[in-house]
Design a protein around this motif. Sequence first.
Motif, PDB file in Angstrom:
ATOM      1  N   LYS A  16       0.659  -1.254   0.062  1.00 16.12           N
ATOM      2  CA  LYS A  16      -0.014  -0.056  -0.027  1.00 16.12           C
ATOM      3  C   LYS A  16       0.883   1.116  -0.016  1.00 16.12           C
ATOM      4  O   LYS A  16       0.612   2.068  -0.742  1.00 16.12           O
ATOM      5  CB  LYS A  16      -0.831   0.007   1.185  1.00 16.12           C
ATOM      6  N   ARG A  17       1.913   1.436   0.781  1.00 23.60           N
ATOM      7  CA  ARG A  17       2.936   2.380   1.046  1.00 23.60           C
ATOM      8  C   ARG A  17       3.728   2.551  -0.478  1.00 23.60           C
ATOM      9  O   ARG A  17       3.705   3.703  -1.045  1.00 23.60           O
ATOM     10  CB  ARG A  17       3.876   2.073   2.055  1.00 23.60           C
ATOM     11  N   VAL A  18       4.217   1.580  -1.159  1.00 20.59           N
ATOM     12  CA  VAL A  18       4.530   1.724  -2.371  1.00 20.59           C
ATOM     13  C   VAL A  18       3.923   2.177  -3.415  1.00 20.59           C
ATOM     14  O   VAL A  18       4.035   2.836  -4.263  1.00 20.59           O
ATOM     15  CB  VAL A  18       5.470   0.238  -2.984  1.00 20.59           C
ATOM     16  N   HIS A  19       2.506   1.750  -3.412  1.00 21.47           N
ATOM     17  CA  HIS A  19       1.507   2.074  -4.393  1.00 21.47           C
ATOM     18  C   HIS A  19       1.259   3.767  -4.347  1.00 21.47           C
ATOM     19  O   HIS A  19       1.169   4.209  -5.247  1.00 21.47           O
ATOM     20  CB  HIS A  19       0.398   1.213  -4.142  1.00 21.47           C
ATOM     21  N   LYS A  20       1.125   4.021  -3.079  1.00 17.63           N
ATOM     22  CA  LYS A  20       1.130   5.569  -2.738  1.00 17.63           C
ATOM     23  C   LYS A  20       2.107   6.398  -3.540  1.00 17.63           C
ATOM     24  O   LYS A  20       2.165   7.607  -3.567  1.00 17.63           O
ATOM     25  CB  LYS A  20       0.712   5.955  -1.224  1.00 17.63           C
ATOM     26  N   GLU A  21       3.338   5.822  -3.018  1.00 16.05           N
ATOM     27  CA  GLU A  21       4.599   6.663  -3.413  1.00 16.05           C
ATOM     28  C   GLU A  21       4.639   6.522  -5.048  1.00 16.05           C
ATOM     29  O   GLU A  21       4.983   7.372  -5.602  1.00 16.05           O
ATOM     30  CB  GLU A  21       5.706   5.664  -3.075  1.00 16.05           C
ATOM     31  N   ALA A  22       4.134   5.465  -5.512  1.00 11.04           N
ATOM     32  CA  ALA A  22       4.234   5.340  -7.067  1.00 11.04           C
ATOM     33  C   ALA A  22       3.102   6.579  -7.718  1.00 11.04           C
ATOM     34  O   ALA A  22       3.426   7.093  -8.708  1.00 11.04           O
ATOM     35  CB  ALA A  22       3.769   3.997  -7.705  1.00 11.04           C
ATOM     36  N   GLN A  23       1.945   6.607  -7.031  1.00 12.16           N
ATOM     37  CA  GLN A  23       1.027   7.590  -7.388  1.00 12.16           C
ATOM     38  C   GLN A  23       1.730   9.000  -7.166  1.00 12.16           C
ATOM     39  O   GLN A  23       1.614   9.860  -8.043  1.00 12.16           O
ATOM     40  CB  GLN A  23      -0.234   7.438  -6.558  1.00 12.16           C
ATOM     41  N   ARG A  24       2.549   9.266  -6.201  1.00 16.72           N
ATOM     42  CA  ARG A  24       2.866  10.699  -6.059  1.00 16.72           C
ATOM     43  C   ARG A  24       3.907  10.941  -7.173  1.00 16.72           C
ATOM     44  O   ARG A  24       4.054  12.043  -7.759  1.00 16.72           O
ATOM     45  CB  ARG A  24       3.774  10.828  -4.461  1.00 16.72           C
ATOM     46  N   ILE A  25       4.734   9.994  -7.348  1.00 22.29           N
ATOM     47  CA  ILE A  25       5.861   9.829  -8.652  1.00 22.29           C
ATOM     48  C   ILE A  25       5.101  10.303  -9.894  1.00 22.29           C
ATOM     49  O   ILE A  25       5.448  11.004 -10.582  1.00 22.29           O
ATOM     50  CB  ILE A  25       6.626   8.901  -8.573  1.00 22.29           C
ATOM     51  N   ASP A  26       4.022   9.286 -10.130  1.00 27.06           N
ATOM     52  CA  ASP A  26       3.309   9.770 -11.231  1.00 27.06           C
ATOM     53  C   ASP A  26       2.574  11.245 -11.359  1.00 27.06           C
ATOM     54  O   ASP A  26       2.703  11.859 -12.533  1.00 27.06           O
ATOM     55  CB  ASP A  26       2.039   8.813 -11.636  1.00 27.06           C
ATOM     56  N   ALA A  27       2.509  11.605 -10.531  1.00 25.29           N
ATOM     57  CA  ALA A  27       1.681  13.166 -10.340  1.00 25.29           C
ATOM     58  C   ALA A  27       2.656  13.943 -10.391  1.00 25.29           C
ATOM     59  O   ALA A  27       2.654  15.114 -11.328  1.00 25.29           O
ATOM     60  CB  ALA A  27       1.069  13.423  -8.922  1.00 25.29           C
ATOM     61  N   ALA A  28       4.014  13.717  -9.892  1.00 28.53           N
ATOM     62  CA  ALA A  28       5.145  14.684 -10.042  1.00 28.53           C
ATOM     63  C   ALA A  28       5.216  14.678 -11.590  1.00 28.53           C
ATOM     64  O   ALA A  28       5.847  15.836 -12.350  1.00 28.53           O
ATOM     65  CB  ALA A  28       6.317  14.396  -9.327  1.00 28.53           C
ATOM     66  N   LEU A  29       5.475  13.530 -12.280  1.00 31.33           N
ATOM     67  CA  LEU A  29       5.902  13.279 -13.650  1.00 31.33           C
ATOM     68  C   LEU A  29       4.793  14.039 -14.584  1.00 31.33           C
ATOM     69  O   LEU A  29       5.243  14.648 -15.415  1.00 31.33           O
ATOM     70  CB  LEU A  29       5.835  11.927 -14.196  1.00 31.33           C
ATOM     71  N   ALA A  30       3.502  13.865 -14.223  1.00 27.10           N
ATOM     72  CA  ALA A  30       2.478  14.741 -15.105  1.00 27.10           C
ATOM     73  C   ALA A  30       2.587  16.047 -14.950  1.00 27.10           C
ATOM     74  O   ALA A  30       2.474  16.663 -15.999  1.00 27.10           O
ATOM     75  CB  ALA A  30       1.136  14.005 -14.445  1.00 27.10           C
ATOM     76  N   ALA A  31       2.957  16.645 -13.814  1.00 27.85           N
ATOM     77  CA  ALA A  31       3.064  18.218 -13.534  1.00 27.85           C
ATOM     78  C   ALA A  31       4.290  18.583 -14.401  1.00 27.85           C
ATOM     79  O   ALA A  31       4.194  19.726 -15.056  1.00 27.85           O
ATOM     80  CB  ALA A  31       3.358  18.342 -12.221  1.00 27.85           C
TER      81      ALA A  31
END
Length: 98
Positions: A16-31
């Motif tokens: 669950k922690r890794v999944h949340k971290e991956a979502q944060r990274i995806d959001a940063a890349l999208a930005a």
Amino acid sequence: MGNLSVLVTQLRKERKRVHKEAQRIDAALAALRSVSANGSSGRHSMSAAARRKISLAQKARWAKQRTKPRRTISAAGRRRIAAAQRARWAKVREKKAA
């Protein structure tokens, strides 16, 4: 069996922690993608004439630098340097022999 269920629980938490971290990274890349797309959309911010003017000025600077005379050492200067170097090596060999 108790240890196995604890291990499974920890693994789920970690997933669950890794999944949340991956979502944060995806959001940063999208930005970052949206910023770079808006910042430089392939259009030149300078006119062709301005780029040509800068190019010609830089080429002139390079040509000016190439025309500077290169300093060369005279034959007498080369002989002085060689003699000094031979003297230094003679001292080294003298210390080694002693």
